[in-house]
Write a protein that holds these residues in place. Structure first.
Motif, short mmCIF file in Angstrom:
data_model
loop_
_atom_site.label_atom_id
_atom_site.label_comp_id
_atom_site.label_asym_id
_atom_site.label_seq_id
_atom_site.Cartn_x
_atom_site.Cartn_y
_atom_site.Cartn_z
N TYR A 78 -4.49 -9.47 -4.87
CA TYR A 78 -3.97 -10.04 -3.64
C TYR A 78 -2.46 -10.22 -3.78
O TYR A 78 -1.97 -10.72 -4.80
N THR A 83 0.83 -1.21 0.00
CA THR A 83 0.00 0.00 0.00
C THR A 83 0.86 1.26 0.00
O THR A 83 0.60 2.21 -0.76
N LYS A 104 -8.15 -3.34 -4.14
CA LYS A 104 -9.32 -3.98 -3.52
C LYS A 104 -9.61 -5.35 -4.10
O LYS A 104 -10.17 -6.21 -3.43
N ASP A 105 -9.24 -5.62 -5.37
CA ASP A 105 -9.56 -6.89 -6.02
C ASP A 105 -8.32 -7.67 -6.43
O ASP A 105 -8.43 -8.62 -7.21
N VAL A 131 -8.13 2.29 4.66
CA VAL A 131 -6.97 2.62 3.82
C VAL A 131 -6.68 4.12 3.87
O VAL A 131 -5.52 4.55 3.94
N LYS A 159 -14.39 -10.83 5.22
CA LYS A 159 -15.17 -9.58 5.22
C LYS A 159 -14.96 -8.76 6.49
O LYS A 159 -14.70 -7.57 6.44
N SER A 195 -9.22 -7.93 6.83
CA SER A 195 -10.10 -7.22 5.89
C SER A 195 -9.69 -5.76 5.78
O SER A 195 -9.05 -5.21 6.68
N ASN A 208 -11.10 -1.75 4.03
CA ASN A 208 -12.13 -0.96 3.37
C ASN A 208 -11.54 0.41 3.05
O ASN A 208 -10.40 0.71 3.41
N GLN A 209 -12.32 1.23 2.38
CA GLN A 209 -11.79 2.50 1.89
C GLN A 209 -11.45 3.44 3.05
O GLN A 209 -10.43 4.14 3.01
N ARG A 251 -10.72 -14.41 -2.18
CA ARG A 251 -11.30 -13.22 -1.56
C ARG A 251 -10.63 -12.97 -0.22
O ARG A 251 -9.94 -13.85 0.34
N ARG A 252 -10.82 -11.74 0.30
CA ARG A 252 -10.41 -11.43 1.66
C ARG A 252 -11.61 -11.66 2.59
O ARG A 252 -12.76 -11.50 2.17
N TYR A 283 -6.87 2.48 -3.25
CA TYR A 283 -7.87 1.49 -2.85
C TYR A 283 -8.50 0.80 -4.07
O TYR A 283 -8.70 -0.42 -4.05
#
Length: 778
Positions: free
Chosen positions: A116, A89, A113-114, A207, A196, A201, A203-204, A193-194, A109
């Motif tokens: 890994y 990041t 986000k999609d 971040v 939830k 996990s 989120n915006q 996936r991460r 982000y």
């Protein structure tokens, strides 16, 4: 981190040299030590003021303690940021060039986000189940013969279709690998996936908070802090170390232009005082030039005026006066023309509005008149197509009424009988049809019979409990009870069959106790036993109970006796049903017999006190609601009558006392109705004025010892001639012909509506005036 004081970095006061013998003041919030009370007091006031902001989130209007609390919460969230995602990041943040933190957060982000990264804890699908694992490696996978142009791939978007992940999966409970010895599986983007809401996990908001804490603004651009770069060693990290993708290129923000410094090189530097001196010099030069021009023009005018003779001065004054008069006259004419034009425009506008309102009212009246005309239903404009209904099968035609009765009974009394326990979705016509036409022992017929029998047994049990309570309190109404016993014991000779049926039922009611050692209501109800339980219940229907039981049923069920049991009628009219149940089961009966049995059970249920109470309560509620509705309707009718009387009284007062009507109300009233012009209203006013003049003349004549009738006749004749002449001049069509119309019924004696009388009949007119004057005199 420390909170920001007025959006600036706050540094606590350093600790002074402590003297053991001196007094000091300690601020508990900041931990500072003050030697002077004033400084301590000021710091306490500042700490409790809303001038602080959170150093991490930037939230303003906080006290010092609130800012510290927000910072602690924000740091806790930042510390929970996944460790494996921190370096990727921050690496992506170094590639951005943004002037706003929101833009930087959006770039980073949306990119991560999609996808890994290596060593990240994720969840992947293996054998149609999600398992927790760790990304070991990433690679790009292309089909054979597939060519990819690197220029076609967007620099700020990953190659979604071709990226693959090697994930090592394990079981959390056993800590063993899932697939093979090493537990590595290869998945694409759709199978990974991460979690939830777990510790891994993102989120915006999370971040954004992480980036804002680790970045700062340098020359309007958000950059990663130098100490953060050294801590995570971002200078020696390549993007391919995180994922097998090309380093992205994010869009750049436009930076504001830097202010150029004045006086670089050999140019002289002007101070603020020099600039103020220059501005004052310019202002003084402008004022001096204006004053100079003004002095010149004044001087020229003065010299010209001194050269003029007195005659020239007088002539000049006359010319000026004439010029002013012409200009004023012209202005007055223009103002008058504008005013006239505005009046004409307003008049035309009002006329258009009146015509429009009159036309709308006429159209509405025509539509209403047309609507109120009786006409055939097929000629109506708002016809709606009937909804299509399901056709009833021909086989159900003779039994449809009974089927609907069963469904309606269960719908009305289902909540009282506990229908939702046996049929959660309710009972439909299709279900009853299947029960009647089917012969499956596990079908709906078995469920229906079990439900009805269980409901009857529950009612019997409740009745027995109520009977025991009544015996304890003492049964009332002995006179009616004797009558009930008489109905059971003394039966007419032609009804010996009923007596025999009751005796047989009384004997049959003991079969279950003698044969099985328990009462009938204790039997288990299921598809295998329902036929026998139903047969024994029908045999025992109408049995005569004990004396106290007969008395209680007579009182609680509204005069109920054994002859009122529906089972008696079934056994008398259709004995073959019990014969069939003795050798077979209820599922082999024909449709009519099944319906007769269900109808008998429903009729028996309707005789019990609990069901009767529901019916009586519904009837009482219906009566009370009907009474309330009638009261509301009567109140509305009274209100309408009162409003009509008030309107009628106002119209009567306006006719009899027109002087109390404000000026212009007649015309306004005419405009609202939209009927013709103002002449009828003017005529009505004239007629009313004539009546008032007659009354005044009659009163004067009375004071002069002249009889009221004679003076009233003279005045009425004189005023009527004048009014009719004026009427003929204003509107010849205003005078109606002799139509023979009479006075309205139930109208007040002094309510003279001149539109409803024949104005050409002089004698009648005199009589009407005289009668009015007599009434007023009295």
């Amino acid at each position: 981190m420390m909170p920001l004081l007025r959006r600036k970095k706050f540094s606590p006061k350093p600790l002074p040299d402590i003297d053991p013998d001196a007094d000091y003041f300690v601020c508990k919030a900041t931990g500072e030590v003050f030697e002077e009370y004033e400084e301590f007091y000021q710091r306490v006031i500042v700490c409790n003021s809303l001038v602080w902001s959170c150093g991490v989130t930037g939230r303003p209007n906080l006290t010092y303690s609130e800012a510290i609390a927000y910072e602690e919460k924000a740091l806790a969230i930042i510390n929970r940021f996944p460790q494996q995602l921190r370096v990727p990041t921050l690496h992506l943040a170094t590639l951005t060039y943004r002037t706003r933190i929101n833009d930087m957060n959006e770039d980073v982000y949306v990119y991560i986000k999609d996808i890994y990264f290596k060593d990240e804890i994720v969840e992947a699908i293996h054998e149609d189940e999600w398992w927790e694992g760790k990304v070991v490696d990433t690679f790009l996978h292309y089909e054979e013969g597939e060519k990819v142009d690197p220029e076609e791939i967007a620099p700020d978007e990953p190659d979604w279709d071709h990226i693959r992940y090697r994930v090592r999966l394990w079981d959390d409970e056993t800590s063993e690998y899932i697939a093979g010895d090493e537990g590595i599986v290869v998945v694409d983007t759709s199978c990974i996936r991460r979690e939830k809401n777990g510790p891994h996990s993102i989120n915006q908001d999370k971040v954004k908070m992480f980036l804002k804490y680790h970045c700062e603004q340098v020359d309007f651009i958000w950059r990663v802090k130098k100490e953060v770069i050294d801590e995570y060693q971002l200078d020696g990290v390549k993007f391919s170390d995180h994922i097998c993708l090309v380093e992205p290129k994010f869009p750049k923000s436009k930076t504001p232009a830097k202010r150029s410094s004045m006086g670089k090189g050999k140019s002289s530097r002007r101070t603020q005082e020099d600039l103020e001196i220059i501005r004052e010099a310019k202002q003084m030069s402008k004022e001096s030039s204006k004053n100079k021009q003004k002095d010149i023009s004044t001087k020229v005018k003065k010299e010209a005026k001194e050269k003029m003779t007195p005659e020239q001065k007088a002539a000049q004054r006359l010319v000026l006066k004439e010029r002013l008069r012409v200009e004023r006259e012209k202005q007055r004419e223009e103002a008058a023309a504008k005013l006239l034009e505005e009046k004409v425009r307003l008049k035309e506008l009002r006329e258009q509005e009146r015509v429009k309102a009159r036309e709308e009212k006429r159209v509405l009246a025509d539509k209403k008149r047309e609507w109120n005309k009786p006409r055939d239903d097929l000629l109506c404009d708002d016809l709606v197509q009937f909804p299509s209904s399901a056709q009833v099968p021909a086989v159900l035609d003779p039994y449809f009424g009974e089927i609907v009765m069963i469904v309606e009974f269960l719908s009305v009394f289902g909540s009282q009988l506990g229908l939702e326990n046996s049929f959660p979705d309710g009972v439909t016509i299709e279900m009853v049809e299947k029960a009647l036409f089917g012969s499956d022992i596990n079908g709906p017929l078995s469920d229906l019979l079990c439900f009805f029998l269980a409901a009857i047994f529950n009612c019997i049990e409740e009745e027995e409990m109520d009977e025991e309570m009544a015996e304890g309190e003492g049964l009332k109404g002995q006179q009616e009870v004797g009558k009930a016993d008489l109905l059971d014991d003394t039966i007419e000779p032609g009804e010996m069959s009923y007596k025999r049926l009751i005796e047989n039922a009384t004997s049959a009611s003991q079969i279950s106790q003698l044969t099985h050692g328990t009462s009938l209501k204790s039997f288990q109800l299921d598809p295998l036993t329902v036929s026998e339980v139903l047969r024994l219940h029908l045999l025992a229907s109408g049995a005569k109970g004990s004396s106290s039981s007969v008395k209680f049923r007579y009182q609680s069920r509204g005069g109920y006796t054994s002859l009122d049991d529906a089972g008696i009628e079934l056994k008398k009219d259709f004995p073959h049903i019990l014969s069939s149940l003795a050798t077979g089961n209820v599922f082999d009966l024909d449709i009519a017999d099944k319906l007769r049995i269900i109808s008998t059970l429903i009729t028996q249920l309707l005789t019990y006190a609990s069901i009767r109470d529901v019916i009586e309560e519904s009837i009482d509620q219906y009566k009370s609601v009907s009474y309330e509705l009638k009261q509301i309707q009567w109140a509305e009718q009274r209100r309408e009558r009162e409003e009509t009387q008030i309107r009628h009284k106002k119209r009567l007062e306006q006719r009899l006392h027109p002087q109390h009507i404000p000026a212009g109300e007649e015309i306004e009233k005419m405009d609202t109705t939209g009927e013709g012009d103002a002449k009828p209203q003017i005529l009505d006013v004239k007629l009313t004025e004539g009546i008032n003049q007659s009354i005044t003349s009659a009163a004067t004549a009375s004071d002069s010892n002249i009889t009221v009738n004679e003076e009233a006749a003279k005045e009425a004749r004189k005023i009527a001639k004048k009014i009719l002449n004026d009427t003929a001049k204003l509107d010849p069509n205003r005078i109606p012909q002799d139509t023979g119309r009479s006075r309205r019924k139930n109208a007040p004696a002094d309510d003279f509506n001149w539109r409803e009388y024949d104005m050409t009949d002089w004698n009648n007119l005199e009589e009407k005036y005289i009668r009015r004057l007599q009434l007023e005199r009295v």
